[in-house]
Design an enzyme around this catalytic site. Structure first.
Site, PDB file in Angstrom:
ATOM      1  N   GLY A 221       0.781  -1.236   0.000  1.00  0.00           N
ATOM      2  CA  GLY A 221       0.000   0.000   0.000  1.00  0.00           C
ATOM      3  C   GLY A 221       0.806   1.276   0.000  1.00  0.00           C
ATOM      4  O   GLY A 221       0.270   2.352   0.227  1.00  0.00           O
ATOM      5  N   THR A 225       2.918  -0.298  -7.079  1.00  0.00           N
ATOM      6  CA  THR A 225       2.225  -0.512  -8.345  1.00  0.00           C
ATOM      7  C   THR A 225       1.885   0.824  -8.993  1.00  0.00           C
ATOM      8  O   THR A 225       2.023   0.999 -10.201  1.00  0.00           O
ATOM      9  CB  THR A 225       0.953  -1.347  -8.108  1.00  0.00           C
ATOM     10  OG1 THR A 225       1.314  -2.526  -7.402  1.00  0.00           O
ATOM     11  CG2 THR A 225       0.290  -1.726  -9.405  1.00  0.00           C
ATOM     12  N   GLU A 442      -9.399   3.180  29.895  1.00  0.00           N
ATOM     13  CA  GLU A 442      -8.844   4.166  28.964  1.00  0.00           C
ATOM     14  C   GLU A 442      -8.207   5.338  29.705  1.00  0.00           C
ATOM     15  O   GLU A 442      -7.135   5.813  29.315  1.00  0.00           O
ATOM     16  CB  GLU A 442      -9.932   4.678  28.000  1.00  0.00           C
ATOM     17  CG  GLU A 442     -10.502   3.608  27.079  1.00  0.00           C
ATOM     18  CD  GLU A 442      -9.437   2.853  26.296  1.00  0.00           C
ATOM     19  OE1 GLU A 442      -8.345   3.403  26.052  1.00  0.00           O
ATOM     20  OE2 GLU A 442      -9.682   1.678  25.956  1.00  0.00           O
ATOM     21  N   ASP A 518      -3.364  -4.720  24.474  1.00  0.00           N
ATOM     22  CA  ASP A 518      -2.296  -4.005  25.185  1.00  0.00           C
ATOM     23  C   ASP A 518      -1.167  -4.961  25.541  1.00  0.00           C
ATOM     24  O   ASP A 518       0.019  -4.649  25.383  1.00  0.00           O
ATOM     25  CB  ASP A 518      -2.833  -3.398  26.488  1.00  0.00           C
ATOM     26  CG  ASP A 518      -3.964  -2.415  26.230  1.00  0.00           C
ATOM     27  OD1 ASP A 518      -3.968  -1.815  25.150  1.00  0.00           O
ATOM     28  OD2 ASP A 518      -4.819  -2.264  27.121  1.00  0.00           O
TER      29      ASP A 518
HETATM   30  P1  ADP Z   1       1.486  -1.305  -3.450  1.00  0.00           P
HETATM   31  O1  ADP Z   1       1.603  -1.785  -4.840  1.00  0.00           O
HETATM   32  O2  ADP Z   1       2.737  -0.703  -2.912  1.00  0.00           O
HETATM   33  O3  ADP Z   1       0.947  -2.326  -2.486  1.00  0.00           O
HETATM   34  P2  ADP Z   1      -0.424   0.452  -4.631  1.00  0.00           P
HETATM   35  O4  ADP Z   1       0.442   1.131  -5.604  1.00  0.00           O
HETATM   36  O5  ADP Z   1      -1.287  -0.616  -5.149  1.00  0.00           O
HETATM   37  O6  ADP Z   1       0.435  -0.107  -3.418  1.00  0.00           O
HETATM   38  O7  ADP Z   1      -1.287   1.556  -3.873  1.00  0.00           O
HETATM   39  C1  ADP Z   1      -2.677   1.444  -3.727  1.00  0.00           C
HETATM   40  C2  ADP Z   1      -3.346   2.792  -3.808  1.00  0.00           C
HETATM   41  O8  ADP Z   1      -2.980   3.618  -2.701  1.00  0.00           O
HETATM   42  C3  ADP Z   1      -2.957   3.589  -5.018  1.00  0.00           C
HETATM   43  O9  ADP Z   1      -3.773   3.289  -6.098  1.00  0.00           O
HETATM   44  C4  ADP Z   1      -3.132   5.033  -4.555  1.00  0.00           C
HETATM   45  O10 ADP Z   1      -4.469   5.439  -4.684  1.00  0.00           O
HETATM   46  C5  ADP Z   1      -2.802   4.959  -3.092  1.00  0.00           C
HETATM   47  N1  ADP Z   1      -1.406   5.336  -2.844  1.00  0.00           N
HETATM   48  C6  ADP Z   1      -0.447   4.530  -2.334  1.00  0.00           C
HETATM   49  N2  ADP Z   1       0.717   5.185  -2.220  1.00  0.00           N
HETATM   50  C7  ADP Z   1       0.514   6.427  -2.675  1.00  0.00           C
HETATM   51  C8  ADP Z   1       1.341   7.586  -2.820  1.00  0.00           C
HETATM   52  N3  ADP Z   1       2.634   7.557  -2.471  1.00  0.00           N
HETATM   53  N4  ADP Z   1       0.792   8.704  -3.329  1.00  0.00           N
HETATM   54  C9  ADP Z   1      -0.504   8.731  -3.683  1.00  0.00           C
HETATM   55  N5  ADP Z   1      -1.328   7.682  -3.580  1.00  0.00           N
HETATM   56  C10 ADP Z   1      -0.852   6.531  -3.077  1.00  0.00           C
HETATM   57 ZN    ZN Z   2      -6.059  -0.786  26.668  1.00  0.00          ZN
HETATM   58 MG    MG Z   3       1.091  -3.636  -5.607  1.00  0.00          MG
END
Ligand code: ADP
Ligand code: ZN
Ligand code: MG
Length: 617
Positions: A221, A225, A442, A518
C-alpha cells in the site's frame, strides 16, 4: 491502547477449486437426462405400436396387413398400412395358435411370412447414438473447459505458453508522477530510467549503461504498483505489465514459456519497460527440496527469468521493473549485479509525505476551507498511502451521509479513526458496568502516558465501541516526526500499554480480557528491546532475533540457544512487570483524578486531549 472484546472467529467458507468441475459434471448429467426423457433416441428407432388380437384380426380381414412375423411363441409382429397407405409396425399377443381360420385368410391375402421384422434402431442411427454422440459431447465439453481454464490462467490453454502481458500504450494508465506523493527518492530513481528511455543517446555518449532491472521494495500500500503505472504514463514507450501470479500456471513449463514469450515481445518493441508486479510469487528462494509439483514449476519459471535477464542487451533499452513486499524471500540470484541490481525503497511515508499524499487525494474531493491536512497527517501516524487514500474517501462518504456538500475537518478526523479502528457501533450491547470498566481502563492509559516525561500527548479518549471490536481507545499523537526511540521512551510506552489493566485492577480489584491487545503490544516492544534494540543490560548489544519479513508484520526468528531463549523470556517478563508496577503506582498516587476523569468520560463518551489535561491539571 484499545480495549478489545473477544470476538468469535469467523471462518468464511473457502472457495473450492473442484467446484467448477462439479458444476460441469452436474450440467452434463442434466443434459443426458433431458435427452433421455424427451425420448430423443426413439427418433432413430422404428415405432412399434401394441394392439389387441382383435384389432390384428380386423386388420387382416380389411386387407391392410402386408407382413407378419413371430417374434416368439406368444408374440406376433406385423406391418400394416393405415388409411393413407403408410406402413406401420404393430405387435400383438397370440390368443389361439395355430389359428387355422386366420392362417387361411393370411395366405388368401398373400401376406408375407417374414423371418424377422426389425424393431431395433437402424444400424446407422445406432452407430451415431452409441459412438458419434458421446465422442462429440466429450469434444465439446473439453473445448469449453479448456477455454474456461485458459481464461482463469490468463490465456488460452490451447496456445501453450503465450504470454498475455498487457501492453499499455503510453499514458493509457492515466497516472503520472504527480499522482504519487511522498516518495521523492523513488520518483527520482525512476525518473532517471524514464529519461534514459527517452534519449538513450545521451547515456551512450558518455558510456553509461543503466541497470537492467530495478526492484521496488516496501510495505503493502505504499504505492509500488502506482509508481510503475506512473512510469508507464511518463515513459511514452511500450509498457508490458504482468503480475507474478500470472506466471504460475497449471502445467509445468507454461510459466517458463510465458517468460520467454514476454521477453521476446519486449525485445521486438525495445525501447520499452517490462513490469513484473509481486515478483516474490516466482522469485522465491529455490530450496532444492522439490516435493510438490508446483515448486518445480516455479523454479523453472524463475530459471527462465534469470536466463532471459542475462540474455538481452542492456543498451537496447529494455528496462525491467519489479515490485515486492517480501524482498528477503527473493532468490539471491535475482539480486546479483546485472539483474535487479538497483533497489528502490518505497517506505511508509513520513509526516510530510502523509500530508502530501492527503493533498493529492484531497484534490479529488470538495474540501471546506478549514481543512488542516497537517493535523490529519499527524493523527494518521504509520498509515500507508493506500490507507490515506481511503481516509480521504471515507471522509467524503461521511460528508454525503451527513447531507453536506463539502468535506470538513471533522470528517477527516473521524475517518482516520474509522480506518484505524473501524466504524462506530452505537448499538453495541455494552452493559453499564462494562462501560465503567472501559472508562477507567482508557483513563488509566491516558494518565500513565500524561504523568511520564517521554510520552506522546493524549489527543483523544473515547469509549464508543468500534466495529474492529475495540470497546474504547486512547489516541496519542506525536508532535513532530519521530524516527528514533530512546530506552526511556520505550519503557514509558510499555508502562502506558499496561496502564489500562492497572486501572482496572486498582479500582475494581478484578481484571478483564479487555487488555489483550495491550498485552500483545507491550510484550512485542519489550521483546524487541531485549532481542533487537540491545536495550537490556543483561545481554547488551547482541542480536538475538532477526526479522524475517520486514514489511509484512515483522515476524522474527530466534537466533540463539534454547538456554538464552529462556533468559530472554525472563528478561521480557521482568521488564513488563516492572512497568506495570510503575503504572499502578502512578495511578494509585492520582486516584482522585482517576475517578474524576473516568466519571467525566462516562458522561461525555468522547473527550479531547485538551479537556483531559484541563481536569488533570
Ligand atoms: P502497493 O503496490 O505498494 O501495495 P499500490 O500502488 O497498489 O500499493 O497503492 C494502492 C493505492 O494507494 C494507489 O492506487 C493510490 O491510490 C494509493 N497510494 C499509495 N501510495 C501512494 C502515494 N505515495 N501517493 C498517492 N497515492 C498513493
Ligand atoms: Zn487498553
Ligand atoms: Mg502492488
Amino acid at each position: 491502547m484499545e480495549t478489545k472484546e473477544r470476538k468469535p472467529g469467523n471462518g468464511g467458507p473457502g472457495k473450492n477449486p473442484m467446484k467448477m468441475f462439479l458444476y460441469y459434471y452436474v450440467i452434463i448429467m442434466i443434459i443426458t437426462f433431458i435427452i433421455n426423457a424427451m425420448g430423443f433416441s426413439s427418433l432413430f428407432k422404428t415405432q412399434v405400436q401394441l394392439v389387441t388380437y382383435n384389432e390384428f384380426k380386423e386388420q387382416v380381414y380389411a386387407g391392410n396387413v402386408t407382413t407378419v412375423s413371430k417374434e416368439n411363441e406368444n408374440t406376433l409382429i406385423f406391418i400394416a398400412n393405415d388409411e393413407e397407405g403408410k406402413p406401420g409396425v404393430y405387435k400383438t399377443g397370440i390368443w389361439v395358435w395355430p389359428d387355422e381360420e386366420l392362417n387361411v385368410e393370411l395366405q388368401k391375402q398373400g401376406v408375407i411370412f417374414a423371418a424377422e421384422i426389425p424393431t431395433e434402431p437402424n444400424p446407422v442411427a445406432n452407430f451415431i447414438l452409441s459412438w458419434v454422440m458421446p465422442i462429440l459431447m466429450f469434444v465439446i465439453i473439453g473445448t469449453v473447459m479448456s477455454k474456461i481454464i485458459g481464461k482463469r490462467m490468463g490465456g488460452n490453454a490451447m496456445t501453450f505458453g503465450k504470454s498475455n502481458a498487457k501492453i499499455y500504450a503510453e499514458n493509457e494508465t492515466g497516472k503520472t508522477f504527480a499522482d504519487v506523493a511522498g516518495e521523492e527518492e523513488a520518483k527520482e530513481a525512476l525518473k532517471e530510467i524514464v529519461d534514459f528511455l527517452h534519449n538513450p543517446q545521451k547515456y551512450a555518449d558518455i558510456g553509461a549503461t543503466l541497470p537492467k532491472g530495478a526492484l521496488l521494495v516496501g510495505p503493502p500500500g505504499t504505492g509500488k504498483t502506482l509508481l510503475a503505472k506512473a512510469v508507464a504514463g511518463e515513459a511514452h514507450v511500450p509498457f508490458f505489465s504482468i503480475s507474478g501470479s500470472e506466471f504460475v500456471e497449471m502445467f509445468v513449463g507454461m510459466g517458463a514459456a510465458k517468460v520467454r514469450d514476454l521477453f521476446k515481445q519486449a525485445n521486438e518493441k525495445a525501447p520499452c519497460i517490462v513490469f513484473i508486479d509481486e515478483i516474490d510469487t516466482i522469485g522465491k528462494k529455490r530450496d532444492g527440496a522439490g516435493g510438490m509439483g508446483g515448486n518445480d514449476e516455479r523454479e523453472q519459471t524463475l530459471n527462465q527469468l534469470l536466463t532471459e535477464m542475462d540474455g538481452f542487451d542492456g543498451r537496447k533499452g529494455v528496462v525491467i521493473l519489479a515490485a515486492t513486499n517480501r524482498p528477503e524471500s527473493l532468490d539471491k540470484a535475482l539480486l546479483r549485479p546485472g539483474r535487479f541490481d538497483r533497489r528502490i525503497p518505497v517506505e511508509l511515508p513520513d509526516m510530510k509525505g502523509r500530508e502530501a499524499i492527503l493533498r493529492v487525494h484531497g484534490a479529488k474531493v470538495k474540501l471546506s476551507d478549514n481543512v488542516d491536512f497537517n493535523a490529519v497527517a499527524r493523527a494518521a501516524s504509520g498509515a500507508c498511502g493506500a490507507e490515506l487514500a481511503n481516509i480521504v474517501n471515507e471522509a467524503a462518504l461521511r460528508a454525503v451521509r451527513m447531507g453536506r456538500s463539502v468535506v470538513l475537518q471533522e470528517d477527516l478526523e473521524e475517518s482516520v479513526e474509522v480506518v484505524i479502528a473501524g466504524y462506530q457501533r452505537k448499538d453495541a450491547a455494552v452493559s453499564e458496568k462494562e462501560r465503567k470498566i472501559v472508562a477507567y481502563h482508557e483513563i488509566g492509559h491516558a494518565m500513565v502516558a500524561a504523568c511520564q516525561n517521554h510520552s506522546a500527548p493524549v489527543h483523544k479518549i473515547t469509549i464508543i465501541p468500534r466495529t474492529s471490536g475495540a470497546l474504547g481507545y486512547t489516541m496519542q499523537v506525536e508532535e513532530g516526526e519521530r524516527v528514533l526511540m530512546s530506552r526511556e521512551e520505550a519503557l514509558n510506552k510499555i508502562a502506558t500499554f499496561t496502564g489500562g489493566r492497572a486501572a482496572e485492577d486498582l479500582i475494581f480489584h478484578s481484571i478483564t480480557t479487555g487488555a489483550s491487545n495491550d498485552i500483545e503490544q507491550a510484550t512485542k516492544l519489550a521483546r524487541a528491546m531485549v532481542t533487537r534494540y540491545g536495550m537490556s543490560s543483561r545481554f547488551g548489544m547482541v542480536a538475538l532475533e532477526t526479522v524475517t519479513n520486514q514489511y509484512l508484520g515483522g515476524d522474527t526468528s530466534l537466533a540463539c540457544s534454547p538456554e538464552t531463549a529462556k533468559e530472554i523470556d525472563d528478561e521480557v517478563i521482568a521488564t513488563v512487570k516492572e512497568q506495570y508496577e510503575k503504572a499502578k503506582d502512578i495511578l494509585a498516587k492520582n486516584e482522585e483524578k482517576l475517578h474524576e476523569l473516568a466519571a467525566y468520560l462516562l458522561e461525555k463518551e468522547t473527550i479531547t486531549g485538551q479537556e483531559f489535561m484541563n481536569i488533570l491539571g
